[in-house]
Design a protein around this motif. Structure first.
Motif, mmCIF file in Angstrom:
data_model
loop_
_atom_site.group_PDB
_atom_site.id
_atom_site.type_symbol
_atom_site.label_atom_id
_atom_site.label_comp_id
_atom_site.label_asym_id
_atom_site.label_seq_id
_atom_site.Cartn_x
_atom_site.Cartn_y
_atom_site.Cartn_z
ATOM 1 N N THR A 128 -7.168 -4.827 1.554
ATOM 2 C CA THR A 128 -6.909 -5.090 2.967
ATOM 3 C C THR A 128 -6.385 -3.835 3.635
ATOM 4 N N VAL A 129 -7.123 -3.353 4.626
ATOM 5 C CA VAL A 129 -6.688 -2.191 5.397
ATOM 6 C C VAL A 129 -5.660 -2.672 6.406
ATOM 7 N N ASN A 130 -4.550 -1.951 6.507
ATOM 8 C CA ASN A 130 -3.495 -2.328 7.433
ATOM 9 C C ASN A 130 -4.026 -2.277 8.865
ATOM 10 N N PRO A 131 -3.857 -3.365 9.638
ATOM 11 C CA PRO A 131 -4.422 -3.399 10.995
ATOM 12 C C PRO A 131 -3.609 -2.633 12.039
ATOM 13 N N SER A 132 -2.382 -2.223 11.717
ATOM 14 C CA SER A 132 -1.555 -1.506 12.686
ATOM 15 C C SER A 132 -2.141 -0.116 12.955
ATOM 16 N N PRO A 133 -2.270 0.268 14.220
ATOM 17 C CA PRO A 133 -2.815 1.596 14.529
ATOM 18 C C PRO A 133 -2.047 2.734 13.842
ATOM 19 N N LEU A 165 -13.307 4.807 3.919
ATOM 20 C CA LEU A 165 -12.428 4.122 4.872
ATOM 21 C C LEU A 165 -11.291 5.004 5.399
ATOM 22 N N ALA A 166 -11.234 6.267 4.964
ATOM 23 C CA ALA A 166 -10.196 7.210 5.401
ATOM 24 C C ALA A 166 -8.790 6.720 5.062
ATOM 25 N N ILE A 167 -8.659 6.053 3.929
ATOM 26 C CA ILE A 167 -7.359 5.565 3.476
ATOM 27 C C ILE A 167 -6.658 6.671 2.686
ATOM 28 N N LYS A 168 -5.405 6.929 3.028
ATOM 29 C CA LYS A 168 -4.614 7.938 2.311
ATOM 30 C C LYS A 168 -3.662 7.307 1.307
ATOM 31 N N CYS A 169 -3.314 6.036 1.517
ATOM 32 C CA CYS A 169 -2.324 5.382 0.668
ATOM 33 C C CYS A 169 -2.789 3.967 0.332
ATOM 34 N N ILE A 170 -2.831 3.671 -0.968
ATOM 35 C CA ILE A 170 -3.133 2.315 -1.422
ATOM 36 C C ILE A 170 -1.857 1.762 -2.041
ATOM 37 N N GLU A 171 -1.407 0.625 -1.549
ATOM 38 C CA GLU A 171 -0.164 0.005 -2.009
ATOM 39 C C GLU A 171 -0.447 -1.270 -2.781
ATOM 40 N N LEU A 172 0.493 -1.629 -3.653
ATOM 41 C CA LEU A 172 0.400 -2.893 -4.381
ATOM 42 C C LEU A 172 1.782 -3.298 -4.854
ATOM 43 N N GLU A 173 1.906 -4.565 -5.197
ATOM 44 C CA GLU A 173 3.101 -5.075 -5.857
ATOM 45 C C GLU A 173 2.665 -5.588 -7.220
ATOM 46 N N VAL A 174 3.491 -5.334 -8.235
ATOM 47 C CA VAL A 174 3.185 -5.805 -9.585
ATOM 48 C C VAL A 174 4.488 -6.287 -10.220
ATOM 49 N N TYR A 175 4.430 -7.439 -10.863
ATOM 50 C CA TYR A 175 5.630 -7.958 -11.520
ATOM 51 C C TYR A 175 6.123 -6.942 -12.547
ATOM 52 N N GLU A 213 11.521 -19.427 -11.709
ATOM 53 C CA GLU A 213 12.609 -18.482 -11.428
ATOM 54 C C GLU A 213 12.109 -17.364 -10.522
ATOM 55 N N TYR A 214 13.049 -16.655 -9.942
ATOM 56 C CA TYR A 214 12.687 -15.541 -9.074
ATOM 57 C C TYR A 214 12.371 -14.321 -9.928
ATOM 58 N N ALA A 215 11.342 -13.598 -9.512
ATOM 59 C CA ALA A 215 10.871 -12.446 -10.280
ATOM 60 C C ALA A 215 10.852 -11.200 -9.398
ATOM 61 N N ASP A 216 11.159 -10.074 -10.023
ATOM 62 C CA ASP A 216 11.122 -8.775 -9.351
ATOM 63 C C ASP A 216 9.727 -8.182 -9.452
ATOM 64 N N VAL A 217 9.409 -7.309 -8.498
ATOM 65 C CA VAL A 217 8.161 -6.552 -8.565
ATOM 66 C C VAL A 217 8.459 -5.078 -8.351
ATOM 67 N N PHE A 218 7.586 -4.265 -8.921
ATOM 68 C CA PHE A 218 7.577 -2.850 -8.578
ATOM 69 C C PHE A 218 6.676 -2.680 -7.371
ATOM 70 N N LEU A 219 7.111 -1.861 -6.436
ATOM 71 C CA LEU A 219 6.272 -1.450 -5.310
ATOM 72 C C LEU A 219 5.618 -0.154 -5.760
ATOM 73 N N MET A 220 4.306 -0.165 -5.850
ATOM 74 C CA MET A 220 3.586 1.007 -6.325
ATOM 75 C C MET A 220 2.613 1.471 -5.252
ATOM 76 N N ALA A 221 2.321 2.766 -5.274
ATOM 77 C CA ALA A 221 1.370 3.320 -4.312
ATOM 78 C C ALA A 221 0.657 4.521 -4.925
ATOM 79 N N ARG A 222 -0.539 4.733 -4.420
ATOM 80 C CA ARG A 222 -1.338 5.914 -4.772
ATOM 81 C C ARG A 222 -1.600 6.618 -3.469
ATOM 82 N N VAL A 223 -1.067 7.822 -3.329
ATOM 83 C CA VAL A 223 -1.200 8.592 -2.090
ATOM 84 C C VAL A 223 -2.126 9.760 -2.355
ATOM 85 N N SER A 224 -3.177 9.860 -1.528
ATOM 86 C CA SER A 224 -4.115 10.985 -1.614
ATOM 87 C C SER A 224 -3.671 12.048 -0.623
ATOM 88 N N LEU A 225 -3.389 13.208 -1.112
ATOM 89 C CA LEU A 225 -2.923 14.277 -0.220
ATOM 90 C C LEU A 225 -4.053 15.206 0.179
#
Length: 163
Positions: free
Chosen positions: A69-74, A111-121, A151-163
């Motif tokens: 999903t590409v972020n819709p915010s300009p 798609l000119a995406i520089k950053c792909i984000e995800l959450e993983v348990y 129960e409540y579970a934590d996730v890592f916030l991960m990203a791949r940034v293309s420079l």
């Protein structure tokens, strides 16, 4: 084993639903058990602009699905998020890598995406290993991110940034 990646189609809905019915697939994502075919039909046949659904296929059988999903915010249109699952019998056999590599190529080359984000348990070691292998880094931890298996579970916030 030759894995083919393509965009999902309407006739893939039941196969995708069956993937997300598997214990490791709904517990490893934000999906709920007992998914309905109508839910998946709505998700996959009425995609918003900037939403892509890829499937991994072996010999005509759908073995995995990835949503991008590409972020819709300009101001964040350079960012996309992903979620994925691979059928239990095909986990650790290259399907996740194939799906993720296809999503990275689509994102960065088309798609000119520089950053792909995800959450993983934080306890999903195979997924974390895969993401790290393909250039994702842990950027933080979200505590009590989701309710999972009583129960409540934590996730890592991960990203791949293309420079």
């Amino acid at each position: 084993m030759e894995i083919t990646i393509r965009h999902s189609e309407a006739n893939d809905i039941n196969a995708i639903k069956k993937i997300y019915e598997q214990l490791s697939c709904f517990t490893g994502t934000l999906q709920l058990p007992f998914p309905s075919e109508q839910l998946w039909e709505k998700r996959l046949t009425q995609l918003d602009n900037g939403v892509y659904s890829l499937v991994a296929e072996v010999e005509g059988k759908i073995i995995g699905q990835l949503g991008l999903t590409v972020n819709p915010s300009p101001r964040r249109k350079h960012v996309a998020s992903i979620g994925m699952a691979v059928s239990e019998e095909f986990q650790n056999k290259g399907a996740g890598s194939a799906l993720l590599n296809a999503a990275i190529e689509l994102s960065t080359k088309w798609l000119a995406i520089k950053c792909i984000e995800l959450e993983v348990y934080t306890d999903n070691e195979p997924a974390i290993k895969l993401y790290k292998k393909l250039g994702f880094n842990i950027e933080g931890t979200a505590k009590a991110f989701a309710y999972k298996n009583g129960e409540y579970a934590d996730v890592f916030l991960m990203a791949r940034v293309s420079l």
